[in-house]
Design a protein around this motif. Sequence first.
Motif, PDB file in Angstrom:
ATOM      1  N   VAL A  73      -5.098   8.623  14.516  1.00 16.16           N
ATOM      2  CA  VAL A  73      -4.762   7.695  13.437  1.00 16.16           C
ATOM      3  C   VAL A  73      -3.450   8.113  12.793  1.00 16.16           C
ATOM      4  O   VAL A  73      -2.537   7.303  12.606  1.00 16.16           O
ATOM      5  N   LEU A  74      -3.336   9.377  12.437  1.00 12.94           N
ATOM      6  CA  LEU A  74      -2.145   9.867  11.744  1.00 12.94           C
ATOM      7  C   LEU A  74      -0.881   9.772  12.590  1.00 12.94           C
ATOM      8  O   LEU A  74       0.221   9.704  12.045  1.00 12.94           O
ATOM      9  N   ALA A  75      -1.020   9.750  13.905  1.00 18.95           N
ATOM     10  CA  ALA A  75       0.146   9.666  14.790  1.00 18.95           C
ATOM     11  C   ALA A  75       0.954   8.393  14.548  1.00 18.95           C
ATOM     12  O   ALA A  75       2.136   8.338  14.879  1.00 18.95           O
ATOM     13  N   ARG A  76       0.348   7.392  13.933  1.00 18.02           N
ATOM     14  CA  ARG A  76       1.041   6.114  13.688  1.00 18.02           C
ATOM     15  C   ARG A  76       1.741   6.059  12.332  1.00 18.02           C
ATOM     16  O   ARG A  76       2.322   5.034  11.991  1.00 18.02           O
ATOM     17  N   TYR A  77       1.664   7.132  11.550  1.00 15.58           N
ATOM     18  CA  TYR A  77       2.180   7.115  10.182  1.00 15.58           C
ATOM     19  C   TYR A  77       3.026   8.355   9.895  1.00 15.58           C
ATOM     20  O   TYR A  77       2.787   9.411  10.461  1.00 15.58           O
ATOM     21  N   PRO A  78       3.955   8.236   8.935  1.00 18.46           N
ATOM     22  CA  PRO A  78       4.634   9.432   8.426  1.00 18.46           C
ATOM     23  C   PRO A  78       3.701  10.096   7.406  1.00 18.46           C
ATOM     24  O   PRO A  78       3.704   9.766   6.227  1.00 18.46           O
ATOM     25  N   ALA A  79       2.878  11.011   7.858  1.00 18.38           N
ATOM     26  CA  ALA A  79       1.732  11.471   7.066  1.00 18.38           C
ATOM     27  C   ALA A  79       1.919  12.807   6.351  1.00 18.38           C
ATOM     28  O   ALA A  79       0.998  13.259   5.691  1.00 18.38           O
ATOM     29  N   GLU A  80       3.070  13.447   6.455  1.00 18.25           N
ATOM     30  CA  GLU A  80       3.218  14.796   5.911  1.00 18.25           C
ATOM     31  C   GLU A  80       2.907  14.872   4.409  1.00 18.25           C
ATOM     32  O   GLU A  80       2.163  15.732   3.970  1.00 18.25           O
ATOM     33  N   ALA A  81       3.494  13.966   3.613  1.00 16.06           N
ATOM     34  CA  ALA A  81       3.272  13.995   2.167  1.00 16.06           C
ATOM     35  C   ALA A  81       1.806  13.718   1.832  1.00 16.06           C
ATOM     36  O   ALA A  81       1.232  14.368   0.957  1.00 16.06           O
ATOM     37  N   CYS A  82       1.214  12.776   2.532  1.00 16.80           N
ATOM     38  CA  CYS A  82      -0.192  12.451   2.291  1.00 16.80           C
ATOM     39  C   CYS A  82      -1.086  13.630   2.648  1.00 16.80           C
ATOM     40  O   CYS A  82      -2.027  13.949   1.911  1.00 16.80           O
ATOM     41  N   LEU A  83      -0.800  14.300   3.756  1.00 13.22           N
ATOM     42  CA  LEU A  83      -1.599  15.471   4.150  1.00 13.22           C
ATOM     43  C   LEU A  83      -1.510  16.572   3.104  1.00 13.22           C
ATOM     44  O   LEU A  83      -2.508  17.227   2.799  1.00 13.22           O
ATOM     45  N   ALA A  84      -0.336  16.772   2.542  1.00 12.67           N
ATOM     46  CA  ALA A  84      -0.177  17.792   1.494  1.00 12.67           C
ATOM     47  C   ALA A  84      -1.024  17.435   0.273  1.00 12.67           C
ATOM     48  O   ALA A  84      -1.704  18.300  -0.295  1.00 12.67           O
ATOM     49  N   LEU A 134     -12.181   8.451  -3.272  1.00  9.67           N
ATOM     50  CA  LEU A 134     -11.744   7.977  -1.966  1.00  9.67           C
ATOM     51  C   LEU A 134     -10.316   8.403  -1.647  1.00  9.67           C
ATOM     52  O   LEU A 134      -9.415   8.282  -2.476  1.00  9.67           O
ATOM     53  N   THR A 135     -10.140   8.881  -0.406  1.00 10.34           N
ATOM     54  CA  THR A 135      -8.835   9.207   0.152  1.00 10.34           C
ATOM     55  C   THR A 135      -8.844   8.766   1.605  1.00 10.34           C
ATOM     56  O   THR A 135      -9.919   8.602   2.193  1.00 10.34           O
ATOM     57  N   GLY A 136      -7.659   8.604   2.205  1.00  6.57           N
ATOM     58  CA  GLY A 136      -7.653   8.337   3.630  1.00  6.57           C
ATOM     59  C   GLY A 136      -6.552   7.427   4.115  1.00  6.57           C
ATOM     60  O   GLY A 136      -5.695   6.976   3.357  1.00  6.57           O
ATOM     61  N   VAL A 137      -6.621   7.156   5.399  1.00  7.24           N
ATOM     62  CA  VAL A 137      -5.625   6.360   6.109  1.00  7.24           C
ATOM     63  C   VAL A 137      -6.378   5.308   6.927  1.00  7.24           C
ATOM     64  O   VAL A 137      -7.263   5.658   7.702  1.00  7.24           O
ATOM     65  N   ALA A 138      -6.163   4.108   6.711  1.00 12.84           N
ATOM     66  CA  ALA A 138      -5.112   3.454   5.965  1.00 12.84           C
ATOM     67  C   ALA A 138      -5.692   2.816   4.703  1.00 12.84           C
ATOM     68  O   ALA A 138      -6.857   2.428   4.657  1.00 12.84           O
ATOM     69  N   THR A 139      -4.805   2.679   3.716  1.00 14.36           N
ATOM     70  CA  THR A 139      -5.203   2.082   2.445  1.00 14.36           C
ATOM     71  C   THR A 139      -5.783   0.689   2.663  1.00 14.36           C
ATOM     72  O   THR A 139      -6.809   0.331   2.064  1.00 14.36           O
ATOM     73  N   SER A 140      -5.143  -0.100   3.514  1.00 16.59           N
ATOM     74  CA  SER A 140      -5.596  -1.481   3.751  1.00 16.59           C
ATOM     75  C   SER A 140      -6.726  -1.556   4.764  1.00 16.59           C
ATOM     76  O   SER A 140      -7.230  -2.645   5.049  1.00 16.59           O
ATOM     77  N   GLY A 141      -7.137  -0.426   5.301  1.00 14.63           N
ATOM     78  CA  GLY A 141      -8.228  -0.380   6.269  1.00 14.63           C
ATOM     79  C   GLY A 141      -9.443   0.300   5.679  1.00 14.63           C
ATOM     80  O   GLY A 141     -10.187  -0.288   4.884  1.00 14.63           O
ATOM     81  N   VAL A 142      -9.639   1.557   6.032  1.00 15.24           N
ATOM     82  CA  VAL A 142     -10.839   2.281   5.625  1.00 15.24           C
ATOM     83  C   VAL A 142     -10.988   2.375   4.110  1.00 15.24           C
ATOM     84  O   VAL A 142     -12.094   2.270   3.589  1.00 15.24           O
ATOM     85  N   VAL A 143      -9.892   2.577   3.386  1.00 15.96           N
ATOM     86  CA  VAL A 143     -10.019   2.740   1.929  1.00 15.96           C
ATOM     87  C   VAL A 143     -10.469   1.432   1.291  1.00 15.96           C
ATOM     88  O   VAL A 143     -11.432   1.408   0.512  1.00 15.96           O
ATOM     89  N   CYS A 179      -3.764   8.552  -0.176  1.00 15.77           N
ATOM     90  CA  CYS A 179      -4.015   7.425   0.711  1.00 15.77           C
ATOM     91  C   CYS A 179      -2.663   7.010   1.284  1.00 15.77           C
ATOM     92  O   CYS A 179      -1.632   7.222   0.664  1.00 15.77           O
ATOM     93  N   LEU A 180      -2.696   6.411   2.454  1.00 11.76           N
ATOM     94  CA  LEU A 180      -1.461   6.051   3.133  1.00 11.76           C
ATOM     95  C   LEU A 180      -1.669   4.751   3.893  1.00 11.76           C
ATOM     96  O   LEU A 180      -2.746   4.528   4.455  1.00 11.76           O
ATOM     97  N   ASP A 181      -0.633   3.920   3.882  1.00  9.84           N
ATOM     98  CA  ASP A 181      -0.684   2.674   4.632  1.00  9.84           C
ATOM     99  C   ASP A 181       0.633   2.495   5.370  1.00  9.84           C
ATOM    100  O   ASP A 181       1.666   3.005   4.927  1.00  9.84           O
ATOM    101  N   GLY A 182       0.611   1.786   6.456  1.00  8.98           N
ATOM    102  CA  GLY A 182       1.827   1.521   7.211  1.00  8.98           C
ATOM    103  C   GLY A 182       2.802   0.634   6.461  1.00  8.98           C
ATOM    104  O   GLY A 182       3.990   0.624   6.742  1.00  8.98           O
ATOM    105  N   ASP A 183       2.292  -0.106   5.486  1.00 12.72           N
ATOM    106  CA  ASP A 183       3.131  -0.990   4.682  1.00 12.72           C
ATOM    107  C   ASP A 183       3.063  -0.525   3.227  1.00 12.72           C
ATOM    108  O   ASP A 183       2.054  -0.757   2.542  1.00 12.72           O
TER     109      ASP A 183
END
Length: 182
Positions: free
Chosen positions: A14-25, A118-127, A148-152
Amino acid sequence: MTTALLVMDVQEQVLARYPAEACLAKLGTAISSARSAAVPVVYVKIAFRPGFPEIHPRNKMFGGMPARAGNTPAANEIHPDVAPEPGDVVVLKHRVSAFAGSDLDMVLRAQNIEHLVLTGVATSGVVLSTLRQAADLDYRLTVLADACLDGDPQVHDVLMTKVFPMQAEVVTVGEWAAGTGG
């Protein structure tokens, strides 16, 4: 009131599709704060059996998965920066919401959990899907906006500022951590 932190869909594939570094921190900070405050951390990840018997071809989101590679054990692992520790519960789900096709509600109720963070990826999906279903199940809800992180980014902002506040408290990891004592 007993609280649990839900860390949802932070798998490698899942994370491979997003710039997730800041969210992971931010997720790491939230998890550390939860552990310091004795708040259970519950991980939710999407997973399917070999051959994908849970997926109907009509399902627009998952219907193409059997034809795609990526359902390998390594791809399904939770990112090592935020990986579960011994004793953490890991719930497997088969649809977008953390509750759909899983035993999450049973696990939470068995532990007398009434408040979900709640936390997670993607905001518009699982969250979004989990928030809606959890609200219908009468859980108290908090969303950690920066965990939380979303592609948009625009969709993320609309959900955090206009949609989620109707059913949840929306705060930052720092605000929540200060309130947990963690």
